[in-house]
Enzyme design. Structure first.
Site, PDB file in Angstrom:
ATOM      1  N   HIS A  90       1.010  -1.158  -0.263  1.00  0.00           N
ATOM      2  CA  HIS A  90      -0.070  -0.068  -0.116  1.00  0.00           C
ATOM      3  C   HIS A  90       0.839   1.275  -0.120  1.00  0.00           C
ATOM      4  O   HIS A  90       1.946   1.326   0.660  1.00  0.00           O
ATOM      5  CB  HIS A  90      -0.908  -0.026   1.167  1.00  0.00           C
ATOM      6  CG  HIS A  90      -1.981   0.882   1.013  1.00  0.00           C
ATOM      7  ND1 HIS A  90      -2.169   2.500   1.439  1.00  0.00           N
ATOM      8  CD2 HIS A  90      -3.305   0.614   0.987  1.00  0.00           C
ATOM      9  CE1 HIS A  90      -3.181   2.913   1.089  1.00  0.00           C
ATOM     10  NE2 HIS A  90      -3.994   2.012   0.672  1.00  0.00           N
ATOM     11  N   ASP A 102      -7.774  -4.986  -0.289  1.00  0.00           N
ATOM     12  CA  ASP A 102      -8.241  -5.855  -1.478  1.00  0.00           C
ATOM     13  C   ASP A 102      -8.047  -7.380  -1.238  1.00  0.00           C
ATOM     14  O   ASP A 102      -8.493  -8.396  -2.098  1.00  0.00           O
ATOM     15  CB  ASP A 102      -7.753  -5.346  -2.572  1.00  0.00           C
ATOM     16  CG  ASP A 102      -8.329  -4.077  -3.113  1.00  0.00           C
ATOM     17  OD1 ASP A 102      -7.415  -3.160  -3.330  1.00  0.00           O
ATOM     18  OD2 ASP A 102      -9.573  -3.831  -3.267  1.00  0.00           O
TER      19      ASP A 102
HETATM   20  C1  SDX Z   1      -6.129   0.225  -3.028  1.00  0.00           C
HETATM   21  O1  SDX Z   1      -4.464   4.803  -2.077  1.00  0.00           O
HETATM   22  C2  SDX Z   1      -5.233   4.123  -1.438  1.00  0.00           C
HETATM   23  O2  SDX Z   1      -5.450   4.436  -0.345  1.00  0.00           O
HETATM   24  C3  SDX Z   1      -5.694   2.935  -2.281  1.00  0.00           C
HETATM   25  C4  SDX Z   1      -6.501   2.284  -1.520  1.00  0.00           C
HETATM   26  C5  SDX Z   1      -8.022   2.623  -1.212  1.00  0.00           C
HETATM   27  O3  SDX Z   1      -8.743   2.320  -0.422  1.00  0.00           O
HETATM   28  O4  SDX Z   1      -8.235   3.754  -1.963  1.00  0.00           O
HETATM   29  O5  SDX Z   1      -6.347   1.653  -0.185  1.00  0.00           O
HETATM   30  C6  SDX Z   1      -7.164   0.689  -2.253  1.00  0.00           C
HETATM   31  O6  SDX Z   1      -5.910   0.634  -4.381  1.00  0.00           O
HETATM   32  C7  SDX Z   1      -5.143  -0.789  -2.451  1.00  0.00           C
HETATM   33  C8  SDX Z   1      -3.958  -1.395  -3.160  1.00  0.00           C
HETATM   34  C9  SDX Z   1      -4.671  -2.442  -4.032  1.00  0.00           C
HETATM   35  N1  SDX Z   1      -3.415  -2.828  -5.009  1.00  0.00           N
HETATM   36  C10 SDX Z   1      -2.781  -3.849  -4.996  1.00  0.00           C
HETATM   37  O7  SDX Z   1      -3.051  -4.607  -4.000  1.00  0.00           O
HETATM   38  C11 SDX Z   1      -1.830  -4.260  -6.162  1.00  0.00           C
HETATM   39  C12 SDX Z   1      -0.444  -4.916  -5.539  1.00  0.00           C
HETATM   40  N2  SDX Z   1       0.056  -3.689  -4.763  1.00  0.00           N
HETATM   41  C13 SDX Z   1       1.311  -2.953  -5.411  1.00  0.00           C
HETATM   42  O8  SDX Z   1       0.891  -2.841  -6.806  1.00  0.00           O
HETATM   43  C14 SDX Z   1       1.745  -1.816  -4.727  1.00  0.00           C
HETATM   44  O9  SDX Z   1       1.953  -2.028  -3.430  1.00  0.00           O
HETATM   45  C15 SDX Z   1       0.618  -0.485  -4.533  1.00  0.00           C
HETATM   46  C16 SDX Z   1       0.533  -0.115  -6.037  1.00  0.00           C
HETATM   47  C17 SDX Z   1      -0.563  -0.672  -3.890  1.00  0.00           C
HETATM   48  C18 SDX Z   1       1.746   0.643  -3.860  1.00  0.00           C
HETATM   49  O10 SDX Z   1       2.626   1.025  -4.673  1.00  0.00           O
HETATM   50  P1  SDX Z   1       3.688   2.129  -4.566  1.00  0.00           P
HETATM   51  O11 SDX Z   1       3.532   2.928  -3.101  1.00  0.00           O
HETATM   52  O12 SDX Z   1       4.133   2.840  -5.620  1.00  0.00           O
HETATM   53  O13 SDX Z   1       4.914   1.245  -3.980  1.00  0.00           O
HETATM   54  P2  SDX Z   1       6.087   0.820  -4.931  1.00  0.00           P
HETATM   55  O14 SDX Z   1       5.315   0.108  -6.221  1.00  0.00           O
HETATM   56  O15 SDX Z   1       7.048   1.955  -5.001  1.00  0.00           O
HETATM   57  O16 SDX Z   1       6.652  -0.633  -3.999  1.00  0.00           O
HETATM   58  C19 SDX Z   1       7.725  -0.481  -3.156  1.00  0.00           C
HETATM   59  C20 SDX Z   1       8.455  -1.563  -3.430  1.00  0.00           C
HETATM   60  C21 SDX Z   1       8.854  -1.967  -4.620  1.00  0.00           C
HETATM   61  O17 SDX Z   1      10.167  -2.849  -4.547  1.00  0.00           O
HETATM   62  P3  SDX Z   1      11.612  -2.098  -4.592  1.00  0.00           P
HETATM   63  O18 SDX Z   1      11.594  -1.362  -5.918  1.00  0.00           O
HETATM   64  O19 SDX Z   1      11.631  -0.934  -3.569  1.00  0.00           O
HETATM   65  O20 SDX Z   1      12.479  -3.106  -4.686  1.00  0.00           O
HETATM   66  O21 SDX Z   1       7.603  -2.569  -2.904  1.00  0.00           O
HETATM   67  C22 SDX Z   1       7.581  -3.884  -4.199  1.00  0.00           C
HETATM   68  C23 SDX Z   1       8.060  -2.770  -5.320  1.00  0.00           C
HETATM   69  O22 SDX Z   1       8.254  -3.635  -6.313  1.00  0.00           O
HETATM   70  N3  SDX Z   1       6.360  -4.095  -3.955  1.00  0.00           N
HETATM   71  C24 SDX Z   1       5.731  -5.153  -4.430  1.00  0.00           C
HETATM   72  C25 SDX Z   1       4.458  -5.207  -4.105  1.00  0.00           C
HETATM   73  N4  SDX Z   1       3.809  -3.973  -3.653  1.00  0.00           N
HETATM   74  C26 SDX Z   1       5.149  -3.225  -3.687  1.00  0.00           C
HETATM   75  N5  SDX Z   1       6.244  -6.475  -4.741  1.00  0.00           N
HETATM   76  C27 SDX Z   1       5.543  -7.511  -4.802  1.00  0.00           C
HETATM   77  N6  SDX Z   1       4.283  -7.588  -4.769  1.00  0.00           N
HETATM   78  C28 SDX Z   1       3.419  -6.466  -4.292  1.00  0.00           C
HETATM   79  N7  SDX Z   1       2.390  -6.540  -4.200  1.00  0.00           N
END
Ligand code: SDX
Length: 428
Positions: free
Chosen positions: A307, A364
């Protein structure tokens, strides 16, 4: 004397004001930075940038706190009705009995959509994704109410649009499901409450009645409350941006639906179930899939994990996980997807990659398991998220309009070609 910070650029030092919120959050106000220094700031994805002050929702990502207008989500999910929470978010206080009764009556009397809307539904193919139908239908609704296109018309006109949106979105959602099933639509019934009416429109048939099970209506009520708002998330920010151009509320909400559709946002609840089913069908090798999620060369992500704000736990996920056990137990549903979800969570939470990045289950991760148990098809999961989030989007839009915020128009840093002359095609 309010706090300031100093920014030194070259020989010059600029003093920038600091604003502090009611929960002691602080921000550097850069409103005057460009005019005074010629510099802008840049923060792709707005990971560290606030777009507004807001009194609607407070969340603390480190402590796992979520409150709507100051009320903890845990109390609202346990004690409130969804329309009560909708009123709270939109108007800023819990309604009195009289206010709540009037609000419910206003919504009940607007649940029907114009009969001409049926022509649009009949034109959609059976395989049409319901989020596409929802986004289109909300904009189409505005064509039936030309008098509502001016968002500044009057408080009464805005309230009427708010009532229409809250009242009609369950009807539109249920009709999109009936469209996919190629079943006749079911009309709303005024004797049902909000959740009962939606479930009746989803599962009743002309040939047989459907009496909503209180276990199911209570579970739906809780899920809608847990999704009702989440401050400046992607879709709420989209609603604010579109609304800031003075576009009407229907168009702003339709834009929010489109933003929510993405699998990184609200579309994740559908993607989680598809991911868990894939893992089960692949033999359930959790280590394999955890390693894929960690592999930068692999596009696979653990959907429902991570998140932007919660770097500890998503308080909603904790409540939904418990509710999943309760609901499936009461309904006598045994779902292998719930078992694999719990095992996956345990493996991930003990893995350094997830621990070091603060990746925990989000709202989710478990919600789709409850929707499945309620009989709602996977493609409808993000529509369910939109049903819950509608009052939050409305509250955010209303606050933006009340504060008379300027049109959203970010700056950029240009990195393209510098000036060059046009070349005729036969000389290229
Ligand atoms: C919602 O914003 C909100 O409030 C949203 C929400 C709401 O109520 O409106 O809460 C609802 O959208 C919840 C999120 C649902 N999405 C997912 O579950 C999709 C999977 N999650 C990711 O795609 C990700 O965690 C996000 C999109 C939710 C957040 O992305 P960020 O904040 O841009 O974080 P990032 O992509 O920069 O990740 C930081 C690190 C990275 O690794 P490094 O570059 O540091 O090595 O964490 C890793 C990412 O690769 N990472 C994951 C991951 N999520 C982040 N690695 C594997 N699996 C994951 N799910």
């Amino acid at each position: 004397m309010s706090e300031t910070v100093k920014l030194t650029i070259g020989e010059k030092t600029y003093e920038l004001p600091v604003i502090e919120g009611s929960e002691n959050e602080k921000a550097i106000d850069i409103t005057k930075l460009r005019a005074e220094s010629g510099y802008i700031t840049i923060d792709t994805g707005f990971k560290n940038t606030g777009s507004t002050k807001s009194a609607v929702t407070f969340l603390d990502g480190e402590k796992g706190i979520l409150r709507y207008r100051g009320y903890p989500i845990e109390q609202l999910a346990e004690k409130a009705e969804f329309l009560e929470v909708s009123y709270l978010l939109i108007y800023g206080h819990l309604p009195t009995k009289t206010e709540y009764q009037e609000f419910k009556e206003n919504i009940t009397t607007h649940t029907l959509v114009h009969e001409d809307m049926r022509m649009f539904f009949e034109a959609y193919p059976a395989k049409a994704h319901p989020m596409g139908i929802m986004a289109a239908s909300l904009c189409t609704l505005s064509t039936f109410y030309p008098e509502s296109l001016d968002p500044n018309r009057s408080d009464e006109a805005v309230d009427l649009t708010i009532h229409r949106l809250l009242a009609k979105i369950p009807t539109l959602a249920a009709w999109s499901y009936k469209n996919a099933m190629r079943h006749p639509v079911i009309y709303p019934k005024n004797h049902f409450d909000y959740c009962e009416n939606f479930l009746h429109m989803m599962f009743a048939m002309p040939t047989c009645e459907y009496s909503p099970d209180p276990i199911i209506t209570n579970a739906l009520n809780k899920l809608l409350i847990l999704h009702a708002d989440h401050e400046q998330n992607c879709s709420a920010s989209t609603v604010r941006v579109v609304g800031s151009s003075q576009a009407n509320l229907y168009a702003s909400i339709s834009a929010g639906v489109s933003a929510l559709w993405g699998p990184l946002h609200g579309g994740a609840n559908q993607a989680v179930i598809e991911m868990l089913e894939t893992i089960i069908n692949d033999g359930g090798d959790l280590e394999k899939w955890i390693n894929k999620a960690k592999d930068k060369e692999d596009s696979f992500r653990l959907m429902g994990f991570g998140h932007r704000v919660y770097k500890n736990f998503d308080p909603r996920a904790k409540i939904i996980k418990k509710a999943a056990d309760d609901v499936l137990g009461k309904l006598g549903v045994v779902d292998p997807v719930l078992d694999i979800a719990k095992k996956l969570e345990e493996v991930a939470l003990n893995d350094e990659y997830f621990q070091s990045r603060g990746l925990y289950p989000n709202v989710d991760f478990y919600s789709g398991i409850i929707y499945r148990a309620l009989g709602i098809p996977t493609e409808m999961f993000t529509v369910m998220f939109a049903l819950g989030r509608l009052p939050g989007w409305i509250a955010q839009w209303k606050e933006m309009m009340h504060d008379k915020q300027p049109i959203s128009r970010p700056r950029q840093i240009y990195t393209g070609e510098t000036e060059r002359d046009f070349v005729d095609i036969d000389k290229r």
